[in-house]
Design an enzyme around this catalytic site. Structure first.
Site, PDB file in Angstrom:
ATOM      1  N   GLU A 320       6.994  -0.536  -1.063  1.00 49.72           N
ATOM      2  CA  GLU A 320       5.704  -0.923  -0.499  1.00 49.72           C
ATOM      3  C   GLU A 320       5.953  -2.005   0.530  1.00 49.72           C
ATOM      4  O   GLU A 320       6.606  -2.999   0.238  1.00 49.72           O
ATOM      5  CB  GLU A 320       4.796  -1.450  -1.603  1.00 49.72           C
ATOM      6  CG  GLU A 320       3.379  -1.612  -1.116  1.00 49.72           C
ATOM      7  CD  GLU A 320       2.620  -2.640  -1.913  1.00 49.72           C
ATOM      8  OE1 GLU A 320       2.378  -2.393  -3.103  1.00 49.72           O
ATOM      9  OE2 GLU A 320       2.296  -3.689  -1.336  1.00 49.72           O
ATOM     10  N   CYS A 354      -0.961  -7.764   0.663  1.00 52.34           N
ATOM     11  CA  CYS A 354      -0.705  -6.679   1.590  1.00 52.34           C
ATOM     12  C   CYS A 354      -2.004  -6.001   1.992  1.00 52.34           C
ATOM     13  O   CYS A 354      -2.071  -5.354   3.017  1.00 52.34           O
ATOM     14  CB  CYS A 354       0.228  -5.672   0.966  1.00 52.34           C
ATOM     15  SG  CYS A 354      -0.358  -5.166  -0.615  1.00 52.34           S
TER      16      CYS A 354
END
Ligand SMILES: *[C@@H]1O[C@H](CO)[C@@H](O)[C@H](O)[C@H]1NC(C)=O
Ligand SMILES: *[C@@H]1O[C@H](CO)[C@@H](O)[C@H](O)[C@H]1NC(C)=O
Ligand SMILES: *[C@@H]1O[C@H](CO)[C@@H](O)[C@H](O)[C@H]1NC(C)=O
Length: 569
Positions: A320, A354
């Site tokens: 990720e 994020c």
């Protein structure tokens, strides 16, 4: 095989029970997020834990097996909002120690993998209960002081999300055992969910390990990173983030105290490249789970490709890597919720999630009002010490490197003719790495500030002519290489539908009339594709499958008596 329900004893007076009675299904609910109001019990416990840690430096060794190891490469974790406070003293595992950890892990793997999944799940259920109860305050306090989180940000991460990850993944792993192939007359089929890379031949103790590279921003991710592969029968080398050392070690110790045997998860802080080089050079590598930057992830993947010939299997690589998350506002949007949602999404935890919103698209007719509301809030936002002052909305950014990167973006905003700083824009690292919440307006929707990840409390707004929203939808889809999260604010249902089509590939987690952050385990499994990563959706039921290598067994009960087919006669 008989299904064993991992029902734990629970205190019936507590709402924090992990299992149902002893039915076939394991009922797991999301951990409640506590309020920490003045006078509450949880508040008192947290304040006590914070006080105990004040000014303290914890010694954190590498842990390989049961052995605490100190190498000569000493490092410190400092508190982001007071960098003269050394929170932890730790050391980097060198190549030799990492290789030792790999061999010890691989040795322990066989027995661990052969355990019933329900036994392994017990460890996570237990750890979840411990974090939910007696260790909650400690893990929160370490997350606040070490990673600069406010009370609520620590609670939703280090308590709620981590507990949810443990409980739901354990439940999913158990339920996976029920996903079995069809049987036919005369034969039975069974799917065995093994850990990655089963031991080769008769060589006892032979098998693969998973390398887990954790980020600083979520204590929960670190725990899950190490916990999930272990749950599925793998052994793990966990490289915690240098800037989340204290909370990560607390979680590691809780896992061990909850019954995780030695060598299943090795706790090995390390220099990033040394760790990457060492694990990818090992023939035993079975998988990598990574959270961090795109260049680092690409580097790891390339190393894996380079070394393919030395491995015994094809390593699973999951990653990720961040986002450039958008809020798209249509003229039919509810203005107040746009303003409130954007403030929270862009500035909570200093934009270091994020999923944080960092680009917003607003129609010219709504901008004056939205801007006014946001500026009103902006004046009230306190950026400071989240321990001394609970009214702090967010604190300092994580470290010097991060601060310097964000400062460059602020300089860019001040010097570029296309950009105007509407609010904030300053930073100061004398005491801690403080950056003001910053709102920037851009005339150019393709400016680099609309494309690249900043990972700080910086929001850029592009104001568009109200009736050009279709162009803007295309623009959003094409502007940035990332596709993690995004939100659409519109009351007009046809626009909601149109935007969903236009932005189908622009986000892995997509929100309608809600901010782009705040995913909850089992409710919004998380992840995005394009440059954002491999989109494996931790927090969802299929995620655990990524870390198994299933074996299908067909057993025939009726002997075969003939080699010829009837038509041949
Ligand atoms: C910062 O940390 C140092 C070292 O622990 C301590 O002496 C000082 O009081 C702290 N400052 C604040 C404002 O908390
Ligand atoms: C992989 O990383 C994600 C975070 O990006 C984390 O939530 C997940 O638990 C990790 N999975 C494994 C199997 O390590
Ligand atoms: C956490 O931070 C890393 C950078 O260190 C980033 O790549 C990642 O996307 C972030 N994850 C979350 C869930 O915020």
């Amino acid at each position: 095989t008989q299904f064993v329900h991992p029902c734990l004893p629970f205190n019936s007076s507590s709402s924090r029970r992990t299992c149902c009675g002893c039915g076939r299904r394991c009922v797991v609910k999301n951990e409640p997020v506590l309020g920490f109001k003045a006078g509450s019990e949880e508040r008192a416990e947290l304040e006590k834990a914070l006080k105990e840690l004040k000014g303290k430096t914890e010694d954190i060794p590498c842990v390989v097996g049961d052995e605490h190891v100190w190498t000569k490469e000493i490092r410190y974790q400092v508190s982001p909002f007071n960098h003269s406070h050394k929170v932890a003293k730790f050391c980097y595992a060198d190549k030799e120690l990492l290789n030792k950890a790999i061999l010890a892990a691989v040795d322990a793997r066989r027995e661990w993998d052969l355990k019933p999944v329900a036994d392994r799940a017990q460890v996570l259920f237990k750890a979840a209960d411990v974090i939910s109860g007696p260790k909650r305050a400690e893990v929160l306090a370490k997350t606040m002081i070490g990673q600069g989180k406010t009370v609520v940000q620590a609670e939703i991460d280090a308590a709620a999300e981590l507990i949810d990850f443990f409980r739901f993944n354990a439940k999913h792993a158990i339920e996976l055992q029920h996903q079995q192939p069809l049987n036919s007359d005369g034969s039975t089929n069974t799917m065995l969910y093994r850990g990655l890379e089963p031991p080769r031949g008769a060589v006892c103790g032979d098998g693969g390990f998973v390398g887990a590279v954790a980020p600083f921003n979520f204590t929960a991710i670190g725990g899950n990173l190490a916990g999930t592969p272990a749950l599925m029968g793998n052994v793990v080398l966990w490289k915690p983030s240098d800037t989340a050392m204290s909370a990560s070690y607390a979680v590691y110790k809780i896992l061990r105290e909850s019954g995780l045997p030695p060598n299943i998860v090795q706790f090995v802080p390390a220099d990033g490249p040394v760790f990457g080089d060492t694990i990818t050079a090992s023939e035993h590598l079975a998988g990598i789970n990574f959270t961090g930057s795109v260049p680092t992830f690409k580097r790891l993947w390339k190393q894996v490709a380079q070394n393919l010939d030395i491995y015994r299997n094809f390593p699973r690589v999951a990653g990720e890597c961040g986002g450039k998350n958008f809020h798209f506002v249509h003229k039919s949007a509810d203005i107040h919720s746009v303003a409130m949602g954007t403030i929270r999404s862009a500035f909570e935890y200093g934009g270091q999630k994020c999923s944080a919103c960092s680009r917003m698209y607003v129609p010219d007719t709504l901008w004056p009002q939205i801007k006014k509301e946001m500026l009103d809030v902006h004046k009230q936002i306190r950026v400071g010490d989240p321990v001394e002052d609970f009214s702090t909305f967010f604190s300092a950014v994580i470290d010097q490197k991060s601060f310097a990167r964000i400062e460059k973006w602020l300089d860019h905003a001040k010097s570029s003719p296309n950009l105007a700083v509407v609010a904030g824009g300053n930073c100061d690292d004398k005491k801690g790495y403080f950056v003001e919440p910053t709102i920037i307006e851009t005339k150019d929707p393709e400016d680099s500030i609309m494309k690249e990840e900043i990972f700080g409390p910086v929001l850029t707004v592009y104001v568009y002519p109200e009736d050009r929203y279709r162009d803007v939808l295309r623009l959003i889809d094409n502007t940035s290489p990332y596709a993690l999260t995004g939100a659409v604010f519109a009351q007009d249902k046809s626009v909601v539908a149109e935007a969903a089509r236009a932005l189908r590939n622009a986000a892995g987690n997509y929100y309608v009339n809600d901010k782009s952050t705040g995913s909850i385990v089992a409710q919004q499994p998380f992840g995005g594709s394009r440059a954002s990563g491999t989109n494996d959706k931790p927090g969802g039921p299929h995620y655990v499958l990524r870390w198994t290598s299933p074996q299908v067994v067909k057993e025939t009960h009726v002997p075969l008596t003939e080699w010829k087919y009837p038509y041949m006669g």
